[in-house]
Design a protein around this motif. Structure first.
Motif, short mmCIF file in Angstrom:
data_model
loop_
_atom_site.label_atom_id
_atom_site.label_comp_id
_atom_site.label_asym_id
_atom_site.label_seq_id
_atom_site.Cartn_x
_atom_site.Cartn_y
_atom_site.Cartn_z
N ASP A 61 -1.00 -4.84 -12.86
CA ASP A 61 -2.10 -3.89 -12.98
C ASP A 61 -3.11 -4.18 -11.87
O ASP A 61 -3.46 -5.34 -11.63
CB ASP A 61 -2.76 -4.02 -14.35
N GLY A 62 -3.59 -3.14 -11.24
CA GLY A 62 -4.56 -3.31 -10.15
C GLY A 62 -3.91 -3.23 -8.78
O GLY A 62 -4.61 -3.12 -7.78
N GLN A 63 -2.60 -3.31 -8.72
CA GLN A 63 -1.92 -3.03 -7.45
C GLN A 63 -2.06 -1.52 -7.28
O GLN A 63 -1.53 -0.75 -8.08
CB GLN A 63 -0.44 -3.46 -7.55
N ASN A 64 -2.83 -1.12 -6.29
CA ASN A 64 -3.12 0.32 -6.22
C ASN A 64 -2.62 0.97 -4.94
O ASN A 64 -3.09 2.04 -4.55
CB ASN A 64 -4.61 0.60 -6.44
N PHE A 121 0.97 -11.54 -0.44
CA PHE A 121 0.43 -10.92 0.78
C PHE A 121 -1.06 -11.24 0.92
O PHE A 121 -1.78 -11.33 -0.07
CB PHE A 121 0.60 -9.40 0.70
N ALA A 139 -4.92 -10.11 2.23
CA ALA A 139 -5.64 -8.83 2.21
C ALA A 139 -5.34 -8.02 3.47
O ALA A 139 -5.17 -6.80 3.41
CB ALA A 139 -7.14 -9.08 2.09
N ILE A 180 -1.92 -6.50 3.13
CA ILE A 180 -1.96 -5.36 2.19
C ILE A 180 -2.55 -4.14 2.89
O ILE A 180 -2.01 -3.03 2.79
CB ILE A 180 -2.75 -5.74 0.92
N ALA A 181 -3.65 -4.35 3.59
CA ALA A 181 -4.28 -3.22 4.29
C ALA A 181 -3.32 -2.62 5.32
O ALA A 181 -3.20 -1.40 5.43
CB ALA A 181 -5.58 -3.68 4.97
N ASN A 187 -0.90 -0.49 3.58
CA ASN A 187 -1.51 0.78 3.18
C ASN A 187 -1.59 1.76 4.35
O ASN A 187 -1.38 2.96 4.18
CB ASN A 187 -2.91 0.56 2.61
N VAL A 188 -1.89 1.24 5.52
CA VAL A 188 -1.94 2.11 6.70
C VAL A 188 -0.54 2.64 7.01
O VAL A 188 -0.35 3.83 7.24
CB VAL A 188 -2.53 1.36 7.92
N ASP A 194 -9.44 -0.52 8.06
CA ASP A 194 -8.55 0.57 7.67
C ASP A 194 -7.44 0.00 6.78
O ASP A 194 -6.87 -1.05 7.10
CB ASP A 194 -7.95 1.22 8.92
N GLY A 195 -7.16 0.69 5.71
CA GLY A 195 -6.12 0.23 4.80
C GLY A 195 -6.70 -0.47 3.57
O GLY A 195 -5.99 -0.69 2.60
N GLN A 196 -7.98 -0.82 3.61
CA GLN A 196 -8.64 -1.29 2.39
C GLN A 196 -8.77 -0.04 1.53
O GLN A 196 -9.48 0.89 1.92
CB GLN A 196 -9.99 -1.92 2.75
N ASN A 197 -8.05 0.01 0.43
CA ASN A 197 -8.05 1.27 -0.31
C ASN A 197 -8.60 1.16 -1.72
O ASN A 197 -8.33 1.99 -2.57
CB ASN A 197 -6.64 1.90 -0.31
N SER A 198 -9.40 0.12 -1.95
CA SER A 198 -10.03 0.01 -3.28
C SER A 198 -11.22 0.93 -3.38
O SER A 198 -11.43 1.58 -4.40
CB SER A 198 -10.44 -1.43 -3.54
N PHE A 245 -12.69 -8.18 1.41
CA PHE A 245 -11.33 -8.58 1.02
C PHE A 245 -10.66 -9.38 2.14
O PHE A 245 -10.00 -10.38 1.89
CB PHE A 245 -10.47 -7.34 0.74
N ASP A 246 -10.79 -8.90 3.36
CA ASP A 246 -10.04 -9.52 4.47
C ASP A 246 -10.82 -10.65 5.14
O ASP A 246 -10.42 -11.11 6.21
CB ASP A 246 -9.60 -8.45 5.49
N ALA A 294 -11.75 -10.35 8.82
CA ALA A 294 -10.73 -10.45 9.89
C ALA A 294 -10.75 -9.24 10.81
O ALA A 294 -10.70 -9.37 12.04
CB ALA A 294 -9.34 -10.62 9.26
N PHE A 340 -9.45 -12.46 0.25
CA PHE A 340 -8.98 -12.39 -1.13
C PHE A 340 -7.45 -12.43 -1.17
O PHE A 340 -6.78 -11.91 -0.29
CB PHE A 340 -9.44 -11.07 -1.76
N ALA A 349 -3.83 -11.29 -3.05
CA ALA A 349 -3.37 -10.04 -3.66
C ALA A 349 -3.76 -9.97 -5.13
O ALA A 349 -4.17 -8.93 -5.64
CB ALA A 349 -1.86 -9.90 -3.50
N SER A 350 -3.67 -11.09 -5.83
CA SER A 350 -4.03 -11.10 -7.25
C SER A 350 -5.52 -10.87 -7.44
O SER A 350 -5.95 -10.17 -8.36
CB SER A 350 -3.64 -12.43 -7.91
N ILE A 370 -7.42 -9.19 -5.37
CA ILE A 370 -7.66 -7.77 -5.06
C ILE A 370 -7.29 -6.91 -6.27
O ILE A 370 -8.04 -6.01 -6.67
CB ILE A 370 -6.87 -7.34 -3.80
N ALA A 371 -6.13 -7.21 -6.86
CA ALA A 371 -5.70 -6.43 -8.03
C ALA A 371 -6.72 -6.57 -9.16
O ALA A 371 -7.07 -5.59 -9.82
CB ALA A 371 -4.32 -6.88 -8.48
N ASN A 399 -9.60 -4.39 -8.49
CA ASN A 399 -9.27 -2.99 -8.76
C ASN A 399 -9.33 -2.67 -10.25
O ASN A 399 -9.77 -1.60 -10.64
CB ASN A 399 -7.88 -2.65 -8.21
#
Lengths: 566, 566
Positions: free
Chosen positions: A271-274, A425, A427, A430-431, A434-435, B271-275, B392-393, B396, B425, B427-428, B430-431, B434
């Motif tokens: 949950d929270g993987q979006n 992964f 952050a 992950i970003a 997403n891109v 880009d790609g930070q999608n929260s 999150f990143d 970076a 952050f 992945a956990s 970040i989730a 979210n």
């Protein structure tokens, strides 16, 4: 013998409690093996049902509601009939994780009292039994999601105050629409498999051909509804988990785009993987039933109770435009256009699936529609984005749930998740994923737009049609390729399965000319056995652009009717 | 002196090229200091403009299009007038990162030729100049986003083949609607500040009061439009970056919910930070202009070209329902209901902002609307979720962009991002963030629903009204609190700024009874100086639920007109 307090013992106790929840008169003495009785649907299961029960349970959801809403059938009779048939289904194919028949019958009595008083139904689903995958929280029962360690907890945690009290948003909506909830169905623990297996229940078999899987992860739904133990139910789909069991069981199953139906308050994996969201979708015997449910749920303004739902009510206009095109196509004045993908370049469909695609093409030609070959951005590239999202956390979430009881992962999930958590992964990674996903979606979108030049309709293709899986249904531990479904998840497109035919050992013969494109392709073709597969359902999926539920349901109904009216 | 090839030298060359791009006749000899000339808008800037130029540039976007679409004004005359005034604005407050006046005038001539031939406009924005924040890619010009290291690259990369060729999706839409693009406006490098400063241009000042910031991150837009150097422009908002500069410059600025307008193909930070997604939104002098642009863009079916846009066309019905309520409220038969938040519990607004909120309350009472005190889930908790998403990143992305040239971060971004990347952050984590965000959104949503019991209208509140910032505008390096805007981003709500009044040193006196609730509260109140702030614009924001652009624009127009008709 299992040690006291061991996960084996806890699982066994739960399994036995489920078995014991089935009323004595509904129990079957001896369950035949698959070799003895391959197909337990239809006539076979009828032996334990009354004529009235058969009549009720073989009725489409739309017709059931028509009868309960007119006072022709009582909600109680309907509920009892489905509780009985669901009990038989469970004993034959192992599909229920929770039963709450008494609560269901009590709810049905209240609906009957309401009807007696008001001479009107309480809502558009008055008295309709609806089954739910064991991710929904329903008061009075628990949600284990197949994890032994979740038994007696709320999503793995004790003392939250939510255990057996909290209800998912869609559960509240269904109740207020008049639906009767009566059972929750099995899932693979972790949810991340196209087969349904967990240490509580074991394996869920395909009722049409018990040599094969019922599919997953909404496999309990697929098996139960395939058995007509429920007229309609809800699964979830993050890689095919609605469509695979729907297809394997000869059912219509809708994977809506994310943000159309309420997922709020459901348990989930990771949950929270979006990056790629799991969505909830209905499974049933007819498109009309799917539409009934989706329309009813949207009438509840789910966007006022789920922050991820977009305010898009049921769009009659969008549906009607599609129906108008279909009607004009009957006189040849207009037509629909379809992209056809018979092979995704990765894995060759088994002969029954090849034949189903052939039937689809013939049907479309007969209906005067335009077909174009689908030559999209490479699907493999899209699917790989999704597989990354599934392991962003290095399996931390699922291994922590498994660790609660000490149960090992089932073999179906170890290829992806192993036996221990691994490096996740960052952050930035992950970003970047997403891109990549957005860029892939954009590329696919522009490919879709570009088909306008080929259709002759002035529009790009109206839908894409392709297999749901390379096999009619998977053999145990052989559900090893998901590319046909996952591509839809990475694109967040709308898709609906349409049952087409059944495997036939006399005509579905493996081609001697088959040239595998890879070892995986070879391996998957090797799992085909005409005799073993004989009788299994075969379906395809109709895929539309994002948030095109009205259009895709109308097309699925049109094509489904055309195929089955032959 | 800057070393050859140093970032200082590259920045200086770019700065000089921008200055030299302004035609000789439009150059101002001596720029007065803020002490000499605080307010450079209106009469002050008129000294360099012809009567015709003043007439054109003081006209609302809607009226401009009316005239260009009727052939009363040529697109070329309009374009020239705005190019001239934008040039003056740049010299006075430092707001342009790219000018492409020749291309604009060439485009305008083509529109005029089209009009001469067809006797009709090419689209709903025929001949309307539109300015763009320097995140949009426009052919022929570069996008530096304020980073020295991005000069001569495509988003920091060389040899992509996209440099000066690629166009963002919305740029294509604007062109096809008939808009004239003529300049791109300054941003803080990184985009992550409410002040606009970078090493290329330096600081962007507030034209109404040059002691103060023009706001950020769309500060170049705010300053330019505040100077009437552009009738309407587009900024982006991930924490207030449309609303802060709109408010600081006495403008209407719309922050739509994510997925309403096309962001596809724009450069961005992280880009790609999608929260929490950055969104693009228009800024202008009137709500009618914002609506003109949003309606026009939605007419281009952006969901067919941007995978993140939802298929929600402009909903006339939703707009009309709001207008009907407003009209009935005039006869007292119906009314709107508003939540009013004067203080978010964290930072006390300065006296001019307190007075603006008082004016709002009086206006709503005069209009017969219902007011309720807004007592929502703690805003601090919501804002903290957003601040996590921003880092999150571990910085970076922004540090890698800074490192390309070796330029240091400006002091406005170091509190959040420091001078070096830091631990990001997992992945956990970040989730988990979210999930927290979704839970917070749900909690806020149910609070909003619950206000139905207090409004007496049968509906929950129609909108929430609150400050945009605790200050009318920030003093340099003092834009240190974003809680009033960020809460809207974490909720993904629709918000529109409404200019209310101007700071007045004679009446906006700090209360002797002020009791700070924290050191931050104390510090921010200490930045208020009645004399220094005198004349600065003060605005509030009207906040609606997710994807309620039609409703919020209608309400913003209603309230804006009521305030300014006094």
């Amino acid at each position: 013998m299992a040690k006291a307090g061991s996960w084996q013992e806890v699982a066994k106790a739960k399994r036995e409690a489920i078995a014991e929840s089935i009323p004595q008169p509904w129990r079957i003495d001896a369950i035949p093996s698959a070799a003895e009785q391959r197909d337990v649907t239809g006539d076979y299961v009828h032996q334990w049902l009354s004529q009235e029960e058969i009549e009720i349970t073989e009725m489409d959801a739309v017709d059931i509601v028509e009868k309960t809403s007119a006072g022709i059938w009582s909600a109680e009779d309907v509920a009892r009939a489905f509780c009985h048939r669901a009990s038989l289904a469970h004993q034959l194919v192992n599909c229920l994780l929770e039963t709450f028949f008494d609560a269901a019958i009590e709810d049905a009595k209240q609906l009957d009292a309401y009807f007696a008083k008001h001479k009107a139904p309480i809502g558009p689903l008055h008295g309709l039994p609806v089954s739910l995958k064991d991710q929904f929280h329903v008061k009075g029962v628990e949600t284990s999601m197949g994890y032994v360690g979740w038994i007696g907890t709320f999503q793995g945690q004790k003392g939250t105050g939510r255990e057996r009290v909290f209800e998912s948003e869609m559960v509240k909506e269904l109740r207020s629409l008049g639906a009767i909830l009566f059972c929750k169905t099995s899932v693979p623990h972790t949810l991340m498999s196209g087969e349904t297996i967990n240490h509580i229940l074991g394996y869920t078999w395909n009722p049409k051909n018990r040599n094969l899987s019922a599919g997953g992860s909404s496999g309990g739904e697929g098996a139960l509804i395939g058995m007509k133990g429920s007229p309609v139910g809800f699964g979830t789909d993050i890689g095919g988990s609605v469509r695979i069991p729907a297809a394997f069981n000869g059912l219509y199953g809708l994977r809506p785009s994310a943000g159309r139906l309420a997922y709020e308050g459901m348990s989930n994996s990771m949950d929270g993987q979006n990056s790629v969201l799991s969505v909830v979708g209905p499974i049933s015997h007819s498109v009309a039933s799917l539409k009934l449910l989706v329309q009813a749920l949207l009438s509840q303004d789910p966007w006022l109770h789920d922050p991820l739902v977009h305010e898009i009510p049921w769009r009659h206009k969008c549906e009607q435009e599609t129906i108008d095109l279909i009607n004009s196509s009957r006189h040849g004045s207009e037509k629909l256009a379809f992209g056809i993908l018979e092979h995704d370049g990765q894995v060759t469909p088994h002969p029954p699936v090849q034949r189903a695609m052939k039937i689809i093409k013939e049907t479309l030609r007969r209906l005067n529609h335009k077909i174009i070959d689908w030559e999209p951005p490479e699907h493999k590239r899209g699917a790989e984005i999704l597989y990354k999202a599934w392991v962003f956390d290095g399996g931390a979430d699922i291994h922590s749930s498994l660790k609660l009881s000490g149960e090992p992962p089932v073999p179906q999930v170890t290829p992806l998740y192993g036996h221990e958590p691994f490096q996740g992964f960052s952050a930035s990674e992950i970003a970047a994923t997403n891109v990549k996903k957005r860029e892939y979606q954009k590329e696919y979108m522009e490919y879709w737009n570009s088909t306008r030049d080929q259709t002759g309709t002035g529009r790009p293709v109206d839908a894409l049609i392709m297999p749901v899986a390379p096999f009619a249904a998977a053999r145990r531990e052989q559900c090893k390729y998901y590319g046909y479904t996952t591509i839809v998840n990475v694109l967040d497109y709308t898709a609906c399965t349409v049952p087409v035919t059944c495997s036939n050992q006399n005509i579905d013969i493996a081609s001697p000319d088959f040239k595998p494109v890879s070892e995986l392709d070879q391996d998957i073709m090797a799992t085909y056995d005409p005799a073993l597969y004989d009788g299994a359902h075969v379906a395809v999926q109709i895929v539309g652009r994002r948030l095109q539920e009205e259009k895709i349901l109308a097309i699925a109904e049109h094509i489904g009717q055309a195929i089955h009216s032959d």
